[in-house]
Design an enzyme around this catalytic site. Structure first.
Site, PDB file in Angstrom:
ATOM      1  CG  ASP A  61      41.298  36.089  38.158  1.00  0.00           C
ATOM      2  OD1 ASP A  61      40.897  37.267  38.009  1.00  0.00           O
ATOM      3  OD2 ASP A  61      42.000  35.739  39.123  1.00  0.00           O
TER       4      ASP A  61
HETATM    5  C1  NOJ Z   1      42.303  39.347  39.529  1.00  0.00           C
HETATM    6  C2  NOJ Z   1      42.268  38.595  40.821  1.00  0.00           C
HETATM    7  O1  NOJ Z   1      43.018  37.407  40.686  1.00  0.00           O
HETATM    8  C3  NOJ Z   1      40.868  38.242  41.291  1.00  0.00           C
HETATM    9  O2  NOJ Z   1      40.946  37.742  42.597  1.00  0.00           O
HETATM   10  C4  NOJ Z   1      39.971  39.436  41.234  1.00  0.00           C
HETATM   11  O3  NOJ Z   1      38.681  39.079  41.679  1.00  0.00           O
HETATM   12  C5  NOJ Z   1      39.922  39.959  39.810  1.00  0.00           C
HETATM   13  N1  NOJ Z   1      41.265  40.353  39.408  1.00  0.00           N
HETATM   14  C6  NOJ Z   1      38.961  41.133  39.655  1.00  0.00           C
HETATM   15  O4  NOJ Z   1      39.431  42.246  40.300  1.00  0.00           O
END
Ligand code: NOJ
Length: 759
Positions: free
Chosen positions: A278
């Site tokens: 993430d």
């Molecule tokens: C952070 C989030 O936790 C995740 O769900 C998301 O896919 C990513 N950012 C990318 O935007």
């Protein structure tokens, strides 16, 4: 439907520039890896966020240098084309990059949030919303979505409750499968398919105190039994990717968790796709305190099995040195590169890197053109996502005549109606409740609108919400004093025949990083409701929120209550369809509603205990709160209809189930009311005595069925040993002989019961 055929045509010149894929994926990928430099390999591991930190000219240079594997956050073919050109025309090995985005519940057409989709209990609706999302996203040049989000959430303080499919392992697992099926279509290589990245692996929904990004500390039994199944379901359905959660698990961050990523995901589950960290999670390993610096973060993450790094610098900065020093074997890098190239192969990008980008001549003149939206499907899905919680004296459906006072801070709130993570959705294309009521009434009635309240009166909260990463500040406060706004709304209500009042949370309150310490209606919204109640006019409360709320006053005082979550592009029309009876509501709650914050967690499938509270019996020395009625305000699986249904006692085909055999449980369901309607007949199981403590009940099957007024039908459930299996103390998945209870009903509490024995 979108005219897709045009977008499928690619430029033959450009398509020929990337390495041509041979029939054998493994041989093709191995050959390519054999020709890559270490720098090019590390480049493949990098997933770059468009628009952050890296201006376009620099990004194009990086891509041309072979230092990027994929990007995310660009949403048009025009934006993606030059990046792909840089990859396949200018990079040494001409390896295509892929384009990803958070297409969670819609791309240009916004469907209800996942919690709403789950409320449909209709897997075709879930799959269809993902299919259309994939069609729209791929037509904009996207190859991958960071969805479905399948984190089980039992703590509504957690803002991301809105993004998931609720509290139940079985229902969420089915939604996970349906979403993957919808996103990926019949083949990932199809131009209208996008790769699903199942997230957030793992247990992210169990962050301590519902505080986002917090620790998760959980027993193996709970993990295996309740929280892991949806990820497994997404992986088994063929999900091409898995995004790794930001939290730690029993002391080890998921991002550096070898047990999670190698032993469980790859070895035990047999996952063959890519793992993606993430945003910034590799760099954050130092903040977790398990790495002393970025170099160690990179080493821990790649060793644990994190293939792709999302917007971190640790891989780029430290992997070259780590490989040269021998601390990270080249084999480990090659394994990660193999998965990433494999994903590109599966997506058909080696055959045609412009498969989803298409040729410039065929770019839509206007990406936001109304004709690109799938409004009909969005309205159908939204109708199914609405849950009727109360309907005293059959207040609903309303007549299409007279004056309707449409009130509340969310009545005309297009941004909020879309919900969080609304991808490329446009608020200007979203139908609000106000618009929906106006359209439904046409010339037959009058609408009196008053905002009545702001969603919050707290300037600090407004600042917080507007600080989030939106395109522009979303919360625009009405400057009038709360009392003045309420007075205006009350005046509008007095002159009306009925009040429809939309209250709840702004979408930013039910979002990533938006955890709450209360679950009540924020600001002066409840005061507004109380003032409206004094008018004596029938009051229909339309809730818009991304988590269960404590709405005791609403339950006791509103004449009707409709939970609408955030219903998406066609939300206002769908809600009006229900309010005026053009659609008979059929949604059922995928989460339990607590009576108070102190009562959480209130999930229905709790483990059995030695001193349970038994309704109707003295509460002393039982497990309950003495200040509060026990049990949820609204149970899991609950939802009303404009008609009534009766469920007969359960008939079992046999009182015993032989090992490896099956029995049938059936009930007769009758529509005892005056209208045709749909309901969801739910089957729960309780293992009466097992080697480990088991839940009071667990959902194991359900059927959604439509019955005409007066019609009755026998609903049959097939029960086999698989439905009785659970993880024992050794984490073996098996059924144990003995007595079981089967419960069938229209929610998790209103059930009939029978017993049988597994031999
Ligand atoms: C952070 C989030 O936790 C995740 O769900 C998301 O896919 C990513 N950012 C990318 O935007």
């Amino acid at each position: 439907m979108l005219a897709l055929s045009a977008s499928l045509v690619c430029s033959p010149v450009l398509a020929g520039t990337a390495p041509a894929a041979t029939g054998d994926k493994n041989a093709f990928v191995a050959d390519l890896i054999g020709r890559m430099t270490l720098e090019e390999k590390i480049g493949q591991l990098r997933l770059i966020s468009i628009g952050e930190d890296m201006p376009q000219p620099q990004l194009l240079k990086e891509i041309a240098a072979g230092r990027v594997g994929g990007t995310f956050n660009s949403v048009t073919r025009k934006d993606n084309r030059p990046m792909q050109q840089a990859a396949v025309e200018r990079s040494r090995l001409k390896i295509p990059i892929f384009f990803a985005y958070d297409v969670v519940h819609g791309h240009r057409t916004i469907f209800p949030i996942s919690l709403g989709l789950a409320s449909s209990w209709d897997m075709e609706t879930v799959a269809q919303s993902a299919r259309i999302s994939a069609i729209e996203a791929s037509a904009d040049g996207l190859d991958m979505t960071f969805a479905p989000m399948v984190d089980i959430s039992r703590d509504p303080r957690w803002g991301r409750t809105s993004e998931g499919f609720g509290e139940d392992p079985y229902l969420v697992s089915l939604c996970a499968q349906a979403s993957v099926r919808g996103f990926q279509g019949t083949s990932l290589a199809n131009a209208d398919s996008v790769m699903a990245v199942v997230k957030h692996f793992a247990l992210y929904g169990a962050v301590e105190g519902g505080r986002d990004y917090n620790t998760v500390d959980m027993s193996p039994l709970r993990m295996y039994q309740d929280y892991l199944p949806p990820y497994r379901a997404g992986v088994d359905a063929g999900g091409g990717g898995v995004m790794i959660a930001l939290n730690s698990i029993n002391g080890v961050p998921a991002t550096s968790n070898t047990w999670l990523l190698r032993d469980l995901l790859r070895k035990t589950w047999g996952f063959k796709g890519i793992t993606v960290s993430d945003h910034g999670a590799i760099d954050e390993l130092t903040k977790h305190g398990v790495a002393k610096d970025a170099r160690e973060s990179a080493k821990l993450a790649i060793t644990a099995g994190v293939d792709m790094s999302m917007h971190d610098s640790a891989y780029r900065d430290h992997l070259p040195e780590l490989v040269k020093s021998g601390e990270v074997p080249m084999r480990v890098i090659d394994d990660a590169v193999r998965e990433i190239l494999g994903a590109k192969y599966d997506l058909g990008l080696f055959q045609d890197p412009f498969k989803r980008i298409g040729a410039a001549e065929q770019d839509p003149a206007d990406v936001d053109a109304p004709g690109r939206l799938h409004r009909e499907a969005a309205r159908a899905a939204a109708r199914q996502s609405l849950v009727l919680l109360e309907n005293r004296e059959r207040t609903l459906p309303l007549k299409k005549s007279g004056t309707v006072a449409v009130v509340g801070p969310l009545a005309d709130a297009p941004i909020d109606t879309m919900g969080s993570w609304s991808a490329a959705g446009k608020s200007g294309q979203t139908v609000t409740l106000l618009q929906g009521v106006r359209d439904a009434l046409g010339g037959n009635g009058r609408v009196a609108y008053a905002r009545g309240a702001n969603v919050t009166d707290d300037a600090g909260v407004v600042r917080y919400l507007n600080f989030m990463n939106w395109d522009k500040p979303e919360i625009v406060q009405d400057k009038r004093a709360p009392g003045d706004m309420i007075a205006e709304a009350v005046a509008a209500a007095r002159g009306a025949d009925v009040i429809v009042v939309a209250v709840g949370e702004s979408r930013g309150m039910s979002h990533e990083a938006s955890s709450r310490t209360t679950l009540s209606l924020p600001g002066s919204q409840e005061t507004l409701l109380k003032a409206l109640k004094t008018t004596g006019k029938p009051m229909v409360v339309v809730l818009m929120n991304g988590r269960p709320l404590t709405i005791n006053w609403v339950k006791d005082n509103a004449d009707a209550v409709l939970e609408t979550w955030y219903a998406g592009t066609e939300g206002g029309h769908a809600i009006a369809d229900v309010l005026f009876g053009d659609y008979n509501p059929s949604g059922k709650l995928p989460v339990s509603f607590p009576r108070s914050l102190g009562q959480i967690p209130t999930y229905y499938n709790q483990l059995r205990i030695g001193r349970p509270f038994v309704p109707g019996q003295p509460p002393n020395y039982t497990s309950q709160y003495f200040e509060e009625t026990s049990g949820p305000l609204y149970p899991f699986g609950y939802g009303l209809s404009y008609t009534d249904f009766g469920v007969s006692g359960i008939t079992l085909s046999s009182p015993t189930m032989p090992r490896g055999g099956r029995i049938e449980a059936s009930v007769t369901v009758k529509n005892t009311g005056q209208r045709d309607g749909e309901t969801v007949v739910q089957l729960y199981i309780q293992d009466v005595a097992a080697s480990v403590v088991r839940p009071v009940k667990e959902l194991k099957d359900f059927h959604k069925l439509m019955l005409k007024a007066g019609e009755e039908r026998v609903v049959r459930f097939s029960l086999d040993e698989d439905k009785l299996k659970f993880f024992n103390a050794k984490l073996e998945y098996a059924a144990e002989p003995g007595e079981f209870k089967v419960q069938i009903g229209l929610d998790s509490q209103a059930v009939r019961e029978q017993g049988f024995v597994l031999q």
